[in-house]
Write a protein that holds these residues in place. Structure first.
Motif, PDB file in Angstrom:
ATOM      1  N   UNK A 296      68.166  75.340  59.861  1.00  0.00           N
ATOM      2  CA  UNK A 296      68.951  74.170  59.491  1.00  0.00           C
ATOM      3  C   UNK A 296      69.145  74.061  57.994  1.00  0.00           C
ATOM      4  N   UNK A 297      68.106  74.378  57.215  1.00  0.00           N
ATOM      5  CA  UNK A 297      68.220  74.345  55.745  1.00  0.00           C
ATOM      6  C   UNK A 297      69.267  75.341  55.278  1.00  0.00           C
ATOM      7  N   UNK A 298      69.234  76.553  55.824  1.00  0.00           N
ATOM      8  CA  UNK A 298      70.189  77.581  55.428  1.00  0.00           C
ATOM      9  C   UNK A 298      71.615  77.153  55.763  1.00  0.00           C
ATOM     10  N   UNK A 299      71.805  76.597  56.963  1.00  0.00           N
ATOM     11  CA  UNK A 299      73.137  76.142  57.356  1.00  0.00           C
ATOM     12  C   UNK A 299      73.627  75.031  56.430  1.00  0.00           C
ATOM     13  N   UNK A 300      72.738  74.103  56.079  1.00  0.00           N
ATOM     14  CA  UNK A 300      73.105  72.978  55.218  1.00  0.00           C
ATOM     15  C   UNK A 300      73.507  73.455  53.827  1.00  0.00           C
ATOM     16  N   UNK A 301      72.712  74.349  53.250  1.00  0.00           N
ATOM     17  CA  UNK A 301      72.950  74.772  51.869  1.00  0.00           C
ATOM     18  C   UNK A 301      74.100  75.776  51.746  1.00  0.00           C
ATOM     19  N   UNK A 302      74.443  76.430  52.841  1.00  0.00           N
ATOM     20  CA  UNK A 302      75.595  77.349  52.805  1.00  0.00           C
ATOM     21  C   UNK A 302      76.889  76.597  52.529  1.00  0.00           C
ATOM     22  N   UNK A 303      76.883  75.315  52.815  1.00  0.00           N
ATOM     23  CA  UNK A 303      78.094  74.504  52.654  1.00  0.00           C
ATOM     24  C   UNK A 303      78.205  73.854  51.275  1.00  0.00           C
ATOM     25  N   UNK A 304      77.258  74.146  50.381  1.00  0.00           N
ATOM     26  CA  UNK A 304      77.339  73.579  49.027  1.00  0.00           C
ATOM     27  C   UNK A 304      78.535  74.170  48.310  1.00  0.00           C
ATOM     28  N   UNK A 305      79.374  73.323  47.772  1.00  0.00           N
ATOM     29  CA  UNK A 305      80.522  73.784  46.998  1.00  0.00           C
ATOM     30  C   UNK A 305      80.098  73.964  45.537  1.00  0.00           C
ATOM     31  N   UNK A 306      80.299  75.162  44.987  1.00  0.00           N
ATOM     32  CA  UNK A 306      79.859  75.467  43.631  1.00  0.00           C
ATOM     33  C   UNK A 306      81.019  75.457  42.644  1.00  0.00           C
TER      34      UNK A 306
ATOM     35  N   UNK B 142      67.353  82.254  51.312  1.00  0.00           N
ATOM     36  CA  UNK B 142      68.415  81.603  50.530  1.00  0.00           C
ATOM     37  C   UNK B 142      69.057  82.607  49.591  1.00  0.00           C
ATOM     38  N   UNK B 143      68.226  83.395  48.919  1.00  0.00           N
ATOM     39  CA  UNK B 143      68.747  84.383  47.980  1.00  0.00           C
ATOM     40  C   UNK B 143      69.546  85.475  48.685  1.00  0.00           C
ATOM     41  N   UNK B 144      69.121  85.827  49.896  1.00  0.00           N
ATOM     42  CA  UNK B 144      69.745  86.948  50.600  1.00  0.00           C
ATOM     43  C   UNK B 144      71.003  86.551  51.360  1.00  0.00           C
ATOM     44  N   UNK B 145      71.098  85.294  51.780  1.00  0.00           N
ATOM     45  CA  UNK B 145      72.181  84.921  52.697  1.00  0.00           C
ATOM     46  C   UNK B 145      73.163  83.904  52.127  1.00  0.00           C
ATOM     47  N   UNK B 146      72.845  83.295  50.968  1.00  0.00           N
ATOM     48  CA  UNK B 146      73.757  82.297  50.378  1.00  0.00           C
ATOM     49  C   UNK B 146      74.149  82.769  48.981  1.00  0.00           C
ATOM     50  N   UNK B 147      75.218  83.547  48.854  1.00  0.00           N
ATOM     51  CA  UNK B 147      75.573  84.171  47.570  1.00  0.00           C
ATOM     52  C   UNK B 147      75.746  83.180  46.430  1.00  0.00           C
ATOM     53  N   UNK B 148      76.293  81.985  46.724  1.00  0.00           N
ATOM     54  CA  UNK B 148      76.552  81.045  45.639  1.00  0.00           C
ATOM     55  C   UNK B 148      75.278  80.443  45.044  1.00  0.00           C
ATOM     56  N   UNK B 149      74.135  80.707  45.680  1.00  0.00           N
ATOM     57  CA  UNK B 149      72.877  80.168  45.163  1.00  0.00           C
ATOM     58  C   UNK B 149      72.069  81.195  44.378  1.00  0.00           C
ATOM     59  N   UNK B 150      72.635  82.385  44.160  1.00  0.00           N
ATOM     60  CA  UNK B 150      71.936  83.388  43.361  1.00  0.00           C
ATOM     61  C   UNK B 150      71.647  82.824  41.968  1.00  0.00           C
ATOM     62  N   UNK B 151      70.376  82.838  41.572  1.00  0.00           N
ATOM     63  CA  UNK B 151      69.983  82.331  40.268  1.00  0.00           C
ATOM     64  C   UNK B 151      69.979  80.824  40.161  1.00  0.00           C
ATOM     65  N   UNK B 152      70.154  80.123  41.286  1.00  0.00           N
ATOM     66  CA  UNK B 152      70.259  78.665  41.258  1.00  0.00           C
ATOM     67  C   UNK B 152      69.055  77.952  41.869  1.00  0.00           C
ATOM     68  N   UNK B 153      68.051  78.719  42.317  1.00  0.00           N
ATOM     69  CA  UNK B 153      66.914  78.114  43.025  1.00  0.00           C
ATOM     70  C   UNK B 153      65.632  78.380  42.259  1.00  0.00           C
ATOM     71  N   UNK B 154      64.937  77.307  41.883  1.00  0.00           N
ATOM     72  CA  UNK B 154      63.666  77.403  41.168  1.00  0.00           C
ATOM     73  C   UNK B 154      62.530  77.114  42.139  1.00  0.00           C
ATOM     74  N   UNK B 155      61.513  77.967  42.142  1.00  0.00           N
ATOM     75  CA  UNK B 155      60.305  77.737  42.934  1.00  0.00           C
ATOM     76  C   UNK B 155      59.248  77.126  42.028  1.00  0.00           C
ATOM     77  N   UNK B 156      58.932  75.859  42.256  1.00  0.00           N
ATOM     78  CA  UNK B 156      57.902  75.190  41.460  1.00  0.00           C
ATOM     79  C   UNK B 156      56.543  75.612  42.005  1.00  0.00           C
ATOM     80  N   UNK B 157      55.962  76.602  41.337  1.00  0.00           N
ATOM     81  CA  UNK B 157      54.723  77.238  41.794  1.00  0.00           C
ATOM     82  C   UNK B 157      53.472  76.615  41.177  1.00  0.00           C
TER      83      UNK B 157
END
Length: 470
Positions: A459-469, A392-407
């Motif tokens: 499929x997740x990557x394709x779906x999230x690439x279409x998020x409008x920011x 997600x970080x490498x292929x979806x530029x609009x999601x940089x800094x937008x994804x939290x991993x609940x560890x």
């Protein structure tokens, strides 16, 4: 519920591969320092536990938005009518300001920043020092000179423009705006960020060559305000309003209809007429424009616009040279948007009783990825989840800094999903039981519309690439 499955070729020995990757996960994990881990964010979740919050620390009654923001640790009480804005809330504020900046630039707005501490002399010249009375926070410096913490900046900006000397009519309209902390000594602060003593506001001040031009600018800025709320997905009503102490003879409020709202709105059932009830001189049940029935609603004021005329430019000498090179007074307008109030009001009207729903464009983070519980069968495929995060970080530029991993793997997935709902992430990705299938299937929850998708990594990557920011 909507279910969709995207498949791709997977190895016959996927579970063996998962186990092999798991053994090497710690080395791989430390090599990806850019992952945003929930456990490192401030503050820790659940500061208030699961107890119901009915009143604030100072005893004031709360509303849904205040209760949800307190429970999620988004704000912390500081003193009466004042709050600490925690990192999630600051991120949302910054996104909202960026959105507003975009709209202001489109109409020619220029950003400035004026002092909050303003001289009493300015307010005395405009005769508002006494008019506003106890609403102003007043103080004296060591030289016994009076100041106030400004709730608005009409005086300051008009003096600023007047100091520049005569402007040319070719430089107008001049539209100056700022986003700053404001202060108002509310007698009864309540409802969290909806009515406090310290808040953030975007205020714009315009200078025009004539009344006609000023009213055209008024329409231009009002239209930009409408686009801000449209982009946020917030249903608003523009109503005729009382100018109050600001002055002028033309004023409108932008209201979000809500039961908790403190303003009474009268809206016509047959035409576009709408007004704040306080502007109606008599108790009316029929529309003054078309005789249709007036319906009463409650609303939260989130924006206010004023045509000021020459009320301030005359007092402070804000002039411009016309086409004949003669100095004339500039016609003014002022326009406000409550930054922190918009955030709280958005939560108020969009959220459920238990879960926060932000206007999606200003959600602090767009996605929460929930890792498997420690010791569960799914934990062996943790690297598949981390691989998804990194892709997600490498292929979806609009999601940089937008994804939290609940560890927080010591907690159940269900408990962390509950926390994600309380914080209002628009999308939550879970590595559930189907992560063990071949190919691996992730669960994607779209929180704002209640849809659940079951997708492969591709499929997740394709779906999230279409998020409008934007």
């Amino acid at each position: 519920m909507e279910v969709a499955i995207h498949s791709h070729s997977g190895g016959l020995f996927k579970n063996l591969v998962c186990g092999f990757l798991y053994l090497h996960r710690s080395c791989f994990h430390h090599g990806r320092s850019k992952r945003l881990l929930f456990s490192r964010l401030f503050p820790p979740m659940n500061l208030h536990g699961d107890k119901e919050i009915g009143v604030g620390r100072s005893g004031e009654l709360t509303c849904k938005s205040q209760r949800l923001m307190l429970q999620a640790g988004l704000i912390q009480p500081a003193n009466t009518g004042c709050f600490h804005y925690m990192p999630y809330t600051v991120r949302a504020m910054e996104k909202l300001v960026q959105l507003i900046d975009e709209e202001m630039k489109l109409i020619g707005g220029q950003k400035v920043n004026m002092p909050t501490l303003t001289s009493a002399n300015l307010w005395k010249i405009s005769e508002r020092w006494d008019l506003l009375g106890k609403e102003l926070f007043r103080l004296k410096d060591r030289h016994n000179i009076d100041y106030c913490l400004s709730p608005t900046h009409e005086e300051a900006v008009t003096e600023l423009v007047a100091m520049q000397g005569n402007l040319s009519y070719k430089q107008l309209p001049l539209m100056l705006y700022q986003v700053t902390r404001k202060f108002r000594d509310e007698p009864k602060p309540r409802f969290g960020l909806l009515r406090g003593r310290e808040f953030y506001m975007k205020d714009m001040y315009t200078f025009d060559i004539s009344e006609k031009a000023a009213k055209e600018t008024y329409k231009l800025v009002s239209g930009a305000y409408g686009r801000v709320f449209d982009r946020l997905g917030l249903r608003f009503v523009k109503v005729q309003a009382d100018p109050g102490s600001i002055g002028g003879n033309l004023s409108h409020e932008f209201q979000l209809p809500a039961e908790i709202g403190e303003d009474r709105l009268l809206m016509c059932s047959d035409c576009h007429f709408a007004a704040n009830a306080e502007t109606m001189k008599t108790v009316e049940t029929n529309c003054p424009q078309c005789e249709g029935k007036l319906i009463e609603n409650r609303g939260i004021e989130v924006g206010h616009t004023f045509y000021l005329g020459t009320k301030y430019s005359q007092v402070f000498g804000a002039l411009h040279s016309n086409s004949e090179n003669k100095p004339i007074l500039s016609e003014m307008g002022c326009f406000g948007l409550g930054i922190t109030r918009i955030l709280a009001a958005g939560i108020e009207v969009l959220s459920t009783e238990t879960d926060i729903r932000w206007p999606r464009l200003v959600a602090p983070y767009q996605i929460c990825v929930i890792s498997p519980k420690k010791g569960s069968k799914e934990e062996v495929c943790m690297d598949l989840l981390e691989s998804l995060y990194d892709n997600l970080m490498d292929t979806v530029p609009q999601l940089q800094g937008e994804v939290v991993l609940d560890d927080r793997s010591h907690l159940t997935v269900g408990r962390r999903l509950k926390d994600a709902n309380r914080l209002g992430y628009p999308y939550v990705i879970i590595a559930g039981r189907r992560i063990l299938e071949d190919p691996a299937i992730f669960e994607v929850n779209s929180q704002n519309n209640g849809r659940t998708l079951f997708l492969t990594q591709e499929g997740v990557l394709d779906f999230l690439k279409n998020i409008q920011m934007a």
